[in-house]
Write a protein that holds these residues in place. Structure first.
Motif, PDB file in Angstrom:
ATOM      1  N   ILE B  12      48.598  70.125  96.290  1.00 23.12           N
ATOM      2  CA  ILE B  12      49.115  70.153  94.922  1.00 23.12           C
ATOM      3  C   ILE B  12      48.771  68.813  94.302  1.00 23.12           C
ATOM      4  O   ILE B  12      49.156  67.769  94.836  1.00 23.12           O
ATOM      5  CB  ILE B  12      50.635  70.401  94.887  1.00 23.12           C
ATOM      6  CG1 ILE B  12      50.971  71.733  95.555  1.00 23.12           C
ATOM      7  CG2 ILE B  12      51.146  70.376  93.456  1.00 23.12           C
ATOM      8  CD1 ILE B  12      52.461  71.990  95.712  1.00 23.12           C
ATOM      9  N   SER B  88      42.968  75.244  89.312  1.00 23.99           N
ATOM     10  CA  SER B  88      43.794  75.829  90.372  1.00 23.99           C
ATOM     11  C   SER B  88      43.115  77.079  90.907  1.00 23.99           C
ATOM     12  O   SER B  88      42.917  78.057  90.183  1.00 23.99           O
ATOM     13  CB  SER B  88      45.188  76.169  89.832  1.00 23.99           C
ATOM     14  OG  SER B  88      45.869  75.006  89.403  1.00 23.99           O
ATOM     15  N   THR B 112      46.382  73.632  93.802  1.00 29.55           N
ATOM     16  CA  THR B 112      47.232  73.828  92.626  1.00 29.55           C
ATOM     17  C   THR B 112      47.251  72.531  91.845  1.00 29.55           C
ATOM     18  O   THR B 112      47.525  71.464  92.414  1.00 29.55           O
ATOM     19  CB  THR B 112      48.663  74.210  93.030  1.00 29.55           C
ATOM     20  OG1 THR B 112      48.629  75.410  93.815  1.00 29.55           O
ATOM     21  CG2 THR B 112      49.524  74.444  91.794  1.00 29.55           C
ATOM     22  N   THR B 114      48.918  70.543  88.685  1.00 24.93           N
ATOM     23  CA  THR B 114      50.093  70.582  87.798  1.00 24.93           C
ATOM     24  C   THR B 114      49.930  69.611  86.632  1.00 24.93           C
ATOM     25  O   THR B 114      49.079  68.714  86.673  1.00 24.93           O
ATOM     26  CB  THR B 114      51.353  70.234  88.579  1.00 24.93           C
ATOM     27  OG1 THR B 114      51.213  68.913  89.121  1.00 24.93           O
ATOM     28  CG2 THR B 114      51.579  71.216  89.721  1.00 24.93           C
TER      29      THR B 114
END
Lengths: 113, 114
Positions: B12, B88, B112, B114
């Protein structure tokens, strides 16, 4: 352009029922043909492949596929589906050694009890 | 057959940062490929990586965004640069031996942003 078509986006079959997933490729020279399976959160696993010879090929997990030149098809079959077969199935082709595979958009298989 | 491993398996990351994905093959291979699989989609080829030459990128992918290294016959890296949420995806490495039509795939890196 060379392409692969999987006409069925999502298929649901009952456990124990037979399965056929369709795959067609754009016409031209016969490519090398593959079926891959991808379980949720997993990588790609090769189910079977066709290069030449017998047009009915056997793969792992009880799957088979038949190459039909006249229909430019390479459909995947299984006589009796198990719940663990629920996954995403990709047909892929390669027209030249050493080049990347061209993938269909995939068919999601759901298995109902 | 070849066994392929990828690191990391998932990550992430914050937008604007970069991530380098490693792909290791247990045998020498001629061709290595990097694919992207966006959520719910099929695999799209990013680039082909040959040892000793520059990677060849597919339409829509550029070296500045996805620099690739291929220092030897068993290893390659893909960097996703200046990431945005649109990056992503699952990134998969594959490999094939010279003259072979068969490709082996790594387990993928789930990214991923963010």
């Amino acid at each position: 352009a060379q392409s692969v078509t999987q006409p069925d986006i999502h298929i649901t079959v009952s456990e124990g029922a037979s399965l056929e997933l369709r795959c067609n490729y754009s016409y031209g020279a016969t490519p090398y043909l593959f079926w891959y399976v991808q379980s949720p959160g997993q990588g790609l696993q090769l189910l079977l492949k066709y290069f030449s010879g017998d047009t009915l090929v056997q793969g792992i997990k009880g799957f088979e596929a038949e190459f039909k030149r006249s229909q430019s098809s390479f459909n995947l079959r299984k006589p009796s589906v198990h719940w663990s077969d629920a996954a995403e199935y990709f047909c892929a082709v390669d027209w030249q050694a050493g080049t990347a595979l061209i993938f269909g958009k995939g068919t999601t298989l759901s298995v109902s009890s | 057959s070849a066994v392929i491993s990828q690191k990391p398996s998932r990550d992430i990351c914050q937008r604007g940062t970069s991530l380098t994905i490693q792909c290791q093959v247990d045998s020498q291979v001629t061709m290595m490929f990097w694919y992207r699989q966006q959520p719910g989609q099929s695999l799209t080829l990013i680039a082909t990586a040959n040892q000793g030459s520059e990677a060849t990128y597919e339409s829509g992918f550029v070296i500045d965004k996805f620099p690739i290294s291929r220092p030897n016959l068993t290893f390659s890296t893909l960097t996703v640069s200046n990431m945005s949420p649109e990056d992503s995806s699952i990134y998969l490495c594959s490999a094939s031996a010279s003259g072979s039509y068969e490709q082996y795939f790594g387990p993928g890196t789930r990214l991923t942003v963010t």
